[in-house]
Design a protein around this motif. Structure first.
Motif, short mmCIF file in Angstrom:
data_model
loop_
_atom_site.label_atom_id
_atom_site.label_comp_id
_atom_site.label_asym_id
_atom_site.label_seq_id
_atom_site.Cartn_x
_atom_site.Cartn_y
_atom_site.Cartn_z
N PHE A 107 0.82 -1.21 0.00
CA PHE A 107 0.00 0.00 0.00
C PHE A 107 0.86 1.26 0.00
CE2 PHE A 107 -3.46 -2.67 0.41
CZ PHE A 107 -4.64 -2.03 0.73
N VAL A 108 2.01 1.21 0.66
CA VAL A 108 2.84 2.40 0.83
C VAL A 108 3.29 2.94 -0.52
CG1 VAL A 108 4.85 3.35 2.00
CG2 VAL A 108 3.64 1.41 3.00
N ALA A 109 3.70 2.04 -1.41
CA ALA A 109 4.21 2.47 -2.70
C ALA A 109 3.16 3.19 -3.52
CB ALA A 109 4.74 1.26 -3.48
N THR A 110 1.88 2.87 -3.31
CA THR A 110 0.82 3.54 -4.05
C THR A 110 0.82 5.03 -3.79
OG1 THR A 110 -0.57 1.56 -4.02
CG2 THR A 110 -1.68 3.65 -4.41
N ALA A 111 0.98 5.42 -2.54
CA ALA A 111 1.00 6.85 -2.20
C ALA A 111 2.16 7.55 -2.90
CB ALA A 111 1.11 7.03 -0.69
N ALA A 112 3.32 6.90 -2.94
CA ALA A 112 4.48 7.51 -3.59
C ALA A 112 4.30 7.60 -5.10
CB ALA A 112 5.73 6.71 -3.25
N SER A 113 3.63 6.62 -5.70
CA SER A 113 3.40 6.63 -7.15
C SER A 113 2.57 7.83 -7.58
CB SER A 113 2.70 5.34 -7.58
OG SER A 113 3.50 4.22 -7.33
N ILE A 114 1.64 8.25 -6.73
CA ILE A 114 0.80 9.41 -7.04
C ILE A 114 1.67 10.65 -7.20
CG2 ILE A 114 -1.04 10.89 -6.13
CD1 ILE A 114 -2.01 8.32 -4.60
N VAL A 115 2.66 10.80 -6.34
CA VAL A 115 3.56 11.95 -6.41
C VAL A 115 4.40 11.89 -7.68
CG1 VAL A 115 5.36 13.23 -5.17
CG2 VAL A 115 3.66 11.93 -3.89
N SER A 116 4.83 10.72 -8.05
CA SER A 116 5.66 10.54 -9.25
C SER A 116 4.98 11.08 -10.49
CB SER A 116 5.98 9.05 -9.43
OG SER A 116 6.56 8.80 -10.69
N GLY A 117 3.72 10.73 -10.69
CA GLY A 117 3.02 11.16 -11.90
C GLY A 117 2.78 12.65 -11.96
N ALA A 118 2.45 13.24 -10.82
CA ALA A 118 2.13 14.67 -10.80
C ALA A 118 3.34 15.53 -11.11
CB ALA A 118 1.54 15.05 -9.45
N LEU A 119 4.53 15.11 -10.65
CA LEU A 119 5.74 15.94 -10.77
C LEU A 119 6.64 15.53 -11.93
CD1 LEU A 119 6.74 16.21 -7.00
CD2 LEU A 119 5.01 17.47 -8.26
N ALA A 120 6.12 14.72 -12.82
CA ALA A 120 6.94 14.18 -13.91
C ALA A 120 7.48 15.28 -14.81
CB ALA A 120 6.10 13.21 -14.74
N GLU A 121 8.56 14.96 -15.48
CA GLU A 121 9.18 15.75 -16.56
C GLU A 121 10.00 16.96 -16.10
OE1 GLU A 121 6.77 14.72 -20.47
OE2 GLU A 121 6.12 16.60 -19.58
N ARG A 122 10.09 17.22 -14.76
CA ARG A 122 10.94 18.34 -14.35
C ARG A 122 11.55 18.18 -12.98
NH1 ARG A 122 5.28 18.33 -13.15
NH2 ARG A 122 4.67 20.15 -11.93
N VAL A 123 11.25 17.11 -12.23
CA VAL A 123 11.83 16.92 -10.91
C VAL A 123 13.08 16.06 -11.02
CG1 VAL A 123 10.51 14.82 -10.35
CG2 VAL A 123 11.27 16.35 -8.51
N LYS A 124 14.09 16.39 -10.21
CA LYS A 124 15.33 15.61 -10.20
C LYS A 124 15.07 14.22 -9.64
CE LYS A 124 18.72 19.35 -9.65
NZ LYS A 124 19.78 19.91 -8.76
N LEU A 125 15.71 13.24 -10.24
CA LEU A 125 15.51 11.84 -9.85
C LEU A 125 15.85 11.61 -8.37
CD1 LEU A 125 15.02 8.81 -10.39
CD2 LEU A 125 17.40 8.67 -11.15
N TRP A 126 17.06 11.97 -7.97
CA TRP A 126 17.49 11.67 -6.61
C TRP A 126 16.78 12.52 -5.57
CZ3 TRP A 126 19.46 7.20 -5.74
CH2 TRP A 126 20.20 6.55 -6.72
N SER A 127 16.41 13.73 -5.93
CA SER A 127 15.64 14.56 -5.00
C SER A 127 14.25 13.97 -4.79
CB SER A 127 15.53 15.99 -5.54
OG SER A 127 16.80 16.59 -5.63
N PHE A 128 13.66 13.48 -5.88
CA PHE A 128 12.36 12.83 -5.77
C PHE A 128 12.44 11.60 -4.88
CE2 PHE A 128 9.72 9.30 -7.37
CZ PHE A 128 8.47 9.78 -7.01
N LEU A 129 13.46 10.78 -5.07
CA LEU A 129 13.59 9.57 -4.27
C LEU A 129 13.88 9.91 -2.81
CD1 LEU A 129 15.53 7.20 -6.70
CD2 LEU A 129 13.09 7.20 -6.14
N ALA A 130 14.58 11.01 -2.56
CA ALA A 130 14.79 11.44 -1.18
C ALA A 130 13.47 11.80 -0.52
CB ALA A 130 15.74 12.64 -1.14
#
Length: 438
Positions: free
Chosen positions: A139-162
């Motif tokens: 279930f936890v990963a689902t919440a994080a996936s929502i953030v991934s889609g919204a911020l796509a195409e301009r957020v830094k990879l490692w900053s996002f994973l942090a």
């Protein structure tokens, strides 16, 4: 097809069995069998929820431009892995163990305790410890996936994973302990069956704060305020992703029955499956009708998000409503998406895949709608849960996003954004045959 002699023989055998074993002998399974079935339910439904990670990856990959496709795929497999690690190291204990009302145990590293079952003792409704951990973890990963889609195409990879580390290790388990861990909201009577608020709205609030702090993609909004459409590269892929999510949602909601060891549990799970399906149906059809009436054309992406919004809407209470009520709850979610997506654009909040509208807005609606179908729930208590969890996530997410922004940075350079994150951060292209290098 059986002949008459075979049928008579079967009936005679059935009568003999009935005489030997009274009907009460078949009324319920023994405690060990119940333990096995409950554990199996967690495992198989958890596997379905894990498959939703593939759905998010394909949906997002289809709705971004091709120059960012490989990066969004990497983010999704990485965030799932990060979520598993943080839930093992700190998340599960913080969410479920020794809950004081506001926070669980800060002790690190979860470990299973199945001593009672191994000794042959099976309490009513019990299940293997690791099966429960696995079901809660996906279930936890689902919440994080929502953030991934919204911020796509301009957020830094490692900053996002942090940020994913902070979301899954701190934000998600603390607010989760308030309800599913037996905390203060649970004591108040707040109800969220499978996570319209605890999972989907949490991801939506985190995505909203991130989108505001990060800013829109270059060229998304004109100087005169006009919205410049940026179409996704692969709508068939986005459609496939939506169907995968739809399938996975049966595990998401169905597994939240938390049992399979009795006829009552099976009946409840069947009702949950049916209502989950029909809420998505209502979301799709309502979104299609709404876009036809408003824009004079049907929008595929709105229909896809309508399905997701319908699923999110019913997640807070998929067991109690009638099937007709489930359709209506999902339909309202589908209409809300059609309204919310352009509203966010007017506010210049750039959400690449419509995740904030489908998960946050529909999640709020679904949580409040519990008061309609559940006689034990009240609108005031449901609203209290929505507001308190929303405030907690907004404050903590804002702190984390700003801390990342002013230390390591969260946004790629204009040049990298223009060239695409696949080349800038991965050094490759998802579709080399169709890229500039070809």
């Amino acid at each position: 097809m059986r002949n008459s002699k075979q049928s008579l023989a079967i009936m005679a055998a059935g009568a003999a069995l009935a005489a030997l074993f009274p009907a009460s002998a078949f009324a319920a399974v023994d405690s060990e069998t119940s333990y096995i079935l409950n554990s199996f339910s967690f495992l198989i439904n958890g596997a379905l929820v894990m498959w939703m990670a593939a759905g998010f990856a394909m949906l997002e990959a289809g709705l971004v431009r091709k120059k960012n496709t490989a990066t969004i795929c990497l983010k999704n497999i990485a965030l799932y892995s990060v979520s598993g690690l943080t839930f093992y190291v700190v998340g599960y204990n913080l969410m479920y163990l020794d809950v004081t009302g506001f926070i669980g145990s800060i002790s690190p590293f979860w470990g299973p305790d199945d001593a009672a079952a191994l000794a042959g003792t099976f309490d009513e409704g019990s299940y293997s410890a690791s099966s429960d951990w696995f079901f809660q973890m996906v279930f936890v990963a689902t919440a994080a996936s929502i953030v991934s889609g919204a911020l796509a195409e301009r957020v830094k990879l490692w900053s996002f994973l942090a940020f994913v580390v902070l979301l899954t290790a701190i934000i998600y388990p603390i607010q989760g302990s308030w309800v599913w861990g037996g905390g203060w909201l649970d004591a108040m009577g707040f109800s969220d069956y499978a996570g319209s608020t605890l999972v989907h709205s949490v991801g939506g609030w985190a995505a909203l704060t991130g989108a505001i702090i990060l800013g829109a993609r270059k060229g998304k909004y004109g100087k005169d305020g006009r919205v410049m459409p940026i179409p996704g590269a692969n709508l068939p892929l986005a459609t496939l992703g939506t169907f995968i999510l739809w399938l996975g949602w049966f595990g998401f909601n169905g597994g939240s029955v938390l049992a399979l060891g009795s006829a009552e549990a099976v009946i409840e799970m069947a009702n949950v499956f049916a209502n989950t399906n029909m809420a998505a149906v209502g979301g799709v059809l309502a979104a299609m009708v709404a876009t036809q009436l408003i824009y004079k054309k049907v929008d595929l992406t709105m229909a896809l998000n309508g399905a997701i919004a319908g699923l999110v809407s019913i997640t807070a209470e998929p067991a109690d409503p009638s099937m007709g009520m489930a359709i209506l709850i999902g339909a309202v979610g589908g209409i809300l998406v059609v309204v919310a997506v352009p509203l966010l654009d007017k506010l210049k909040i750039d959400d690449v895949v419509g995740a904030i509208s489908a998960h946050l807005v529909a999640g709020i609606w679904g949580t409040l709608a519990v008061a309609i179908s559940d006689a034990d729930a009240t609108f005031i208590v449901q609203a209290t849960g929505v507001v308190s969890i929303g405030a907690f996530v907004v404050v903590t997410s804002t702190i984390f996003w700003l801390a990342l922004k002013y230390t390591v940075g969260i946004r790629v350079s204009e040049e990298d954004e223009a060239n695409g994150l696949d080349k800038a951060e991965l050094g490759l292209e998802a579709y080399p045959e169709f890229g500039p290098s070809s």
